[in-house]
Design an enzyme around this catalytic site. Sequence first.
Site, short mmCIF file in Angstrom:
data_model
loop_
_atom_site.label_atom_id
_atom_site.label_comp_id
_atom_site.label_asym_id
_atom_site.label_seq_id
_atom_site.Cartn_x
_atom_site.Cartn_y
_atom_site.Cartn_z
N GLY A 34 0.80 -1.22 0.00
CA GLY A 34 0.00 0.00 0.00
C GLY A 34 0.83 1.27 0.00
N ASN A 35 0.22 2.36 -0.38
CA ASN A 35 0.91 3.66 -0.39
C ASN A 35 -0.11 4.79 -0.36
OD1 ASN A 35 0.55 3.08 -3.41
ND2 ASN A 35 2.25 1.74 -2.80
N SER A 82 7.10 2.28 -5.19
CA SER A 82 7.13 1.86 -6.59
C SER A 82 5.79 2.12 -7.28
CB SER A 82 7.46 0.36 -6.67
OG SER A 82 6.44 -0.36 -6.01
N GLU A 83 4.74 2.27 -6.49
CA GLU A 83 3.41 2.45 -7.08
C GLU A 83 3.08 3.94 -7.30
OE1 GLU A 83 1.88 0.41 -8.99
OE2 GLU A 83 1.34 -1.08 -7.50
N HIS A 167 -5.23 -7.47 -7.81
CA HIS A 167 -4.20 -6.65 -7.16
C HIS A 167 -4.72 -5.92 -5.93
CE1 HIS A 167 -1.09 -3.15 -7.73
NE2 HIS A 167 -1.23 -3.51 -6.48
ZN LIG Z 1 -0.41 -2.73 -4.70
#
Ligand SMILES: [Zn+2]
Length: 256
Positions: A34-35, A82-83, A167
């Site tokens: 998560g982000n 990374s997201e 995802h």
């Molecule tokens: Zn993800």
Amino acid sequence: MADDIPWTERELRKQMVRACHALASRGLVAATDGNVTAKLGPDRILVTPSSLSKGEVTELSILVCDLDGRLIRGRSGSKVSSEVHLHLAAYRTRPEIGAVVHAHPPVATAFTFSGREHLLRDPIIPEVVAQIGPIETCPYVTPGTRALGETAAPFFKSCDVVLLAQHGAVALGSTPWRAYLRMEKLEQAATILKTSAELAGSAEAVRRLTPAQTKDLIVNYGDPKLLGRYGLDAKRETESELVERVAAAVLKRLGA
Ligand SMILES: [Zn+2]
């Protein structure tokens, strides 16, 4: 604080931390998944670092990046999530939003593995119909790639909550907390739908709201733009509405 008053960087960091801790404590992410991001200025984004549990995010661990995801400011050795390209695609598509939350809510995500994601798009739960609208699912693309952001961008145009097939999910909002609350709502809705499908014996047996009920909810509580997204015409009475209206009038006459 009202949404129209500009937030200071400190306040945004505080709210991002609150959203991250809530994601972790509600089980909407696991390990370092998560982000969360927030718009700091026209060309600056606050972003959570990679490889850090959302339960351990602090105001000082949050980084600043540019609109290409390059690190501008932050603790040495830290890497931008990374997201980030998924988040940047949301800001490009919807310049008015202030924050993005990406998580892996287990029940909502399971709908995309089982091929039952249409239950989240159908008009079933009144608060979802009035506050979020049909929740669409973006096709599977390798996580952490620019291609995922590009594929998800058209979905962000009309949806504040988007499922990512096999995802997770993305929620947009004016602030990090508002975006978080939408993610929480998604998982709650998915949990209710999962239980309903189990009790009813199949996904198809779950009761939907009628077009008239859906229209009534949106007209009274929602954004009129949602009518079109449910295939409803704001002006013209739909055939189902006509049938329902006539049936109700007949029943009334018969004293039922
Ligand atoms: Zn993800």
